[in-house]
Scaffold this motif. Structure first.
Motif, PDB file in Angstrom:
ATOM      1  N   HIS A 247       0.836  -1.199   0.000  1.00 20.74           N
ATOM      2  CA  HIS A 247       0.000   0.000   0.000  1.00 20.74           C
ATOM      3  C   HIS A 247       0.870   1.248   0.000  1.00 20.74           C
TER       4      HIS A 247
ATOM      5  N   GLY B  15       2.282   2.563  -3.162  1.00 21.01           N
ATOM      6  CA  GLY B  15       1.346   2.883  -4.227  1.00 21.01           C
ATOM      7  C   GLY B  15       0.897   1.723  -5.080  1.00 21.01           C
TER       8      GLY B  15
ATOM      9  N   TYR C  97       2.455   8.783  -1.147  1.00 17.12           N
ATOM     10  CA  TYR C  97       3.602   8.292  -1.907  1.00 17.12           C
ATOM     11  C   TYR C  97       3.562   8.852  -3.317  1.00 17.12           C
ATOM     12  N   ARG C  98       2.368   8.835  -3.936  1.00 12.48           N
ATOM     13  CA  ARG C  98       2.268   9.354  -5.297  1.00 12.48           C
ATOM     14  C   ARG C  98       2.476  10.858  -5.343  1.00 12.48           C
TER      15      ARG C  98
ATOM     16  N   PRO D 240      -1.229   6.165   2.819  1.00  6.51           N
ATOM     17  CA  PRO D 240       0.165   6.047   2.405  1.00  6.51           C
ATOM     18  C   PRO D 240       0.322   6.086   0.887  1.00  6.51           C
ATOM     19  N   ALA D 241      -0.591   5.415   0.155  1.00  9.04           N
ATOM     20  CA  ALA D 241      -0.441   5.335  -1.293  1.00  9.04           C
ATOM     21  C   ALA D 241      -0.538   6.711  -1.945  1.00  9.04           C
TER      22      ALA D 241
END
Ligand SMILES: Nc1ncnc2c1ncn2[C@@H]1O[C@H](COP(=O)(O)OP(=O)(O)O)[C@@H](O)[C@H]1O
Ligand SMILES: [Mg+2]
Lengths: 346, 243
Positions: A199, A202, B77-78, B73-74
């Motif tokens: 997760h 990404g 992160y992006r 988090p994803a």
């Protein structure tokens, strides 16, 4: 990972050519019957492996979708199967429909992990079985439901079912191979190893999990449809049988979860073994003990399943042959042979 | 200067004990900021909340202008916020190259494409070259030494072209040669425009590399400033010696 090279394609080509030739070469009836169930379980285990092996979500409820596929054939073809091939033509529709149906189920179940997930999926099995017993108008309840008999000639009666199972196995293995060679497989591997971290960098975790689950369930339902048409009579306790779930899981474990050939190997060991023990020990349930014993003995010696354990051993031997003094875990740069990867099993 | 990361009133309790307690600080773009403090002072917990791995009890985190209400988090992160873990979390069954490729991020369409395309492989190999890990490219990451894993994880988070990188004890348990390598990579990337927030116990390294330094004690900042000032700060000495 390296693309599956010529050797891999050749192996698959020979395997399926042999399977295709067996009936033509005049295999006796008992052999063809055993093979139908062996190939069926190879297909089931390969399908289960998409989610149980690659994604690391060990579903114990897959037989629910097997049963749904079976009843779908029973419902549509109660009275007539026309030329006999119509039920096979319905299979893709069943696969897509059950795949879509399984998405909300997977979405809920896959919020849990590991052992909790296994238990959640077991309840799915029992819910489906209970429904099959109680929705009498649809399923005939405990009385069962019959599929109209196909007008196939007696001497080649089993052939269409056999080839249908072989095609299903080929499809399951082709999808398995595609997963491994695409970023779907790469993503699934991160989910299996460390879902939170996946997760965090990404990875589309939910999407790939649900994709694996849906494809897996759709395939299992199609195989269930072929099975129902073959046996001709659908009872809740056989169409949604915990032993079928256990069978596909054990075979994938035995041959090696998360590998292409492991589930197939597991099926080709366990199904004939089960048949043999069933013959030897007669109708008593003793054969199940012998069957379990085979599984336990192999898992004791090859705990990760046959293919991963064997290829790891081979890799180690090759590493040892390169000379002593190379222990992993030192910061010193060490010579490395890319061939020493667990390639065969991956 | 503009703050790339702003933390305000961040709080997290574990069973009544505040691991991070009304913690506020900011990280200016372009800096290598250190976050130091005695063991158990809440540094990792703060990292976990900033990166969305852990939900805060209260407080806000603002990254790159946008408030992070329910941090995922994803998404972070992006948007360019990435981190490493104290215990180097790499994917042991994937090769070193695959570890980099999967961390680089890819589109929905690429999801259905090749596992490691030519372009992926070229990019990953260039990064491995830079980190002098090329000889390990095709090995399962699980076969790497602890130090190599830490380097690999660092290389992996750089694949997504982050704006801010959080490093949790990058040199702990790593041999001196690799510490030098780590320091060099941080400097190079910082010169290329990447901002760093680093939890680090090696004080000599902190003094050499970082400016400013934030000192955390019992979940809250007690000092902030250039390394020279921190070294002589009364409260800091007390926290480290008296704690
Ligand atoms: N998941 C958790 N559950 C309970 N207590 C925790 C948890 N994580 C951290 N703690 C506690 O919070 C405090 C701060 O821990 P941590 O953030 O790891 O400190 P640091 O990284 O500065 O050494 C410690 O007392 C630790 O025991
Ligand atoms: Mg810590």
């Amino acid at each position: 990972m390296k693309p599956v090279g010529r050797a891999g394609l050749l192996r698959a080509g020979i395997f399926f050519l042999l399977l295709a030739l067996i009936p033509v070469l005049g295999a006796p009836g008992w052999l063809l019957t055993t093979l139908i169930f062996t190939v069926m379980y190879a297909g089931l285990a390969s399908s289960w492996n998409l989610v149980g092996g690659y994604a690391g979500y060990p579903s114990l409820g897959h037989v629910a979708f097997f049963g749904i596929g079976a009843y779908a054939i029973g419902l549509v073809f109660t009275n007539s199967v026309g030329s006999g091939f119509e039920p096979f033509l319905l299979l893709p529709v069943i696969g897509v429909a059950v795949g879509l149906l399984s998405i909300p189920v997977g979405w809920i179940a896959m919020r849990t992990r590991a052992d909790v997930f296994a238990i959640v999926t077991i309840t799915l099995l029992f819910i489906t079985q209970t429904l099959a017993f109680n929705l009498k108008d649809l399923t005939g309840g405990a009385q069962g439901k019959s599929v109209a008999p196909p007008p196939f000639p007696v001497e080649t009666f089993d052939w269409p079912f056999y080839y249908a199972m072989v095609v299903m196995l080929a499809i399951a293995m082709a999808i398995s191979l595609y997963f491994r060679r695409s970023k779907i497989g790469l993503s699934l591997a991160t989910v299996r190893a460390d879902e939170d971290k996946a997760h965090g960098i990404g990875v589309r975790v939910t999407a790939v999990k649900l994709l694996a689950f849906a494809v897996s369930c759709g395939l299992v339902a199609m195989i269930g449809g072929v099975w129902a048409y073959y046996v001709g009579f659908i009872y809740p306790q056989f169409a949604v049988d915990p032993l079928i779930t256990i069978g596909m899981v054990l075979m994938a474990f035995l041959g090696g979860r998360g590998t292409l050939w492991g589930p197939v190997l597991g099926a080709f060991i366990l199904v004939p073994a089960q048949e043999y023990f069933a013959q030897t020990f007669g109708a008593s349930e003793l054969y199940l003990l012998a069957y379990a014993a085979v599984f336990i003995v192999i898992m004791l010696f090859l705990p990760r399943g046959i293919l991963p354990s064997v290829s790891e051993r081979l890799a180690r031997r090759r590493l040892a042959a390169r000379g002593p003094g190379e222990s992993p875990g030192t910061d010193a740069a060490r010579p490395v042979d890319p061939a020493v990867r667990m390639e065969a099993a991956r | 200067m503009t703050a790339l990361l702003e933390v305000e009133g961040l709080t997290k309790r574990f069973g009544g004990v505040a691991a991070v307690d009304d913690c506020s600080f900011s990280v200016e773009a372009g800096t290598i900021t250190a976050l130091i403090g005695p063991n158990g002072s809440g540094k990792t917990t703060a990292f976990n909340m900033i990166t969305g791995y852990l939900k805060q009890d209260s407080g806000t985190v603002r990254f790159d202008g946008g408030a992070v209400e329910r941090a995922r988090p994803a998404q972070l992160y992006r948007r360019g916020l990435s981190r490493t873990f104290q215990q180097a979390r790499i994917f042991p069954e994937l090769t070193a190259i695959e570890n980099l490729v999967v961390a680089a991020g890819f589109s929905w369409r690429d999801l259905f494409g090749r596992r490691v395309s030519k372009r992926d492989e070229e990019r990953a190999r260039r990064m491995l070259d830079e980190f002098r890990l090329s000889h390990l490219a095709d090995l399962p990451a699980g076969d790497l030494s602890y130090g190599q894993r830490k380097l690999l994880e660092f290389a992996a988070v750089l694949m997504s072209s982050p704006k801010l990188v959080l490093l949790d004890e990058p040199t702990a348990g790593v041999n001196p040669v690799m510490i030098d390598a780590m320091e060099r990579h941080i400097r190079e990337r910082n010169a290329a425009g990447v901002t760093f927030l680093i939890v680090e116990h090696d004080m000599q390294l902190v003094m050499r590399l970082c400016d400013p330094v934030i000192v955390l004690d019992q979940g809250a900042p007690i000092a902030f400033g250039p390394p020279a000032a921190i070294q002589t700060d009364e409260r800091v000495l007390e926290a480290y010696l008296g704690g």
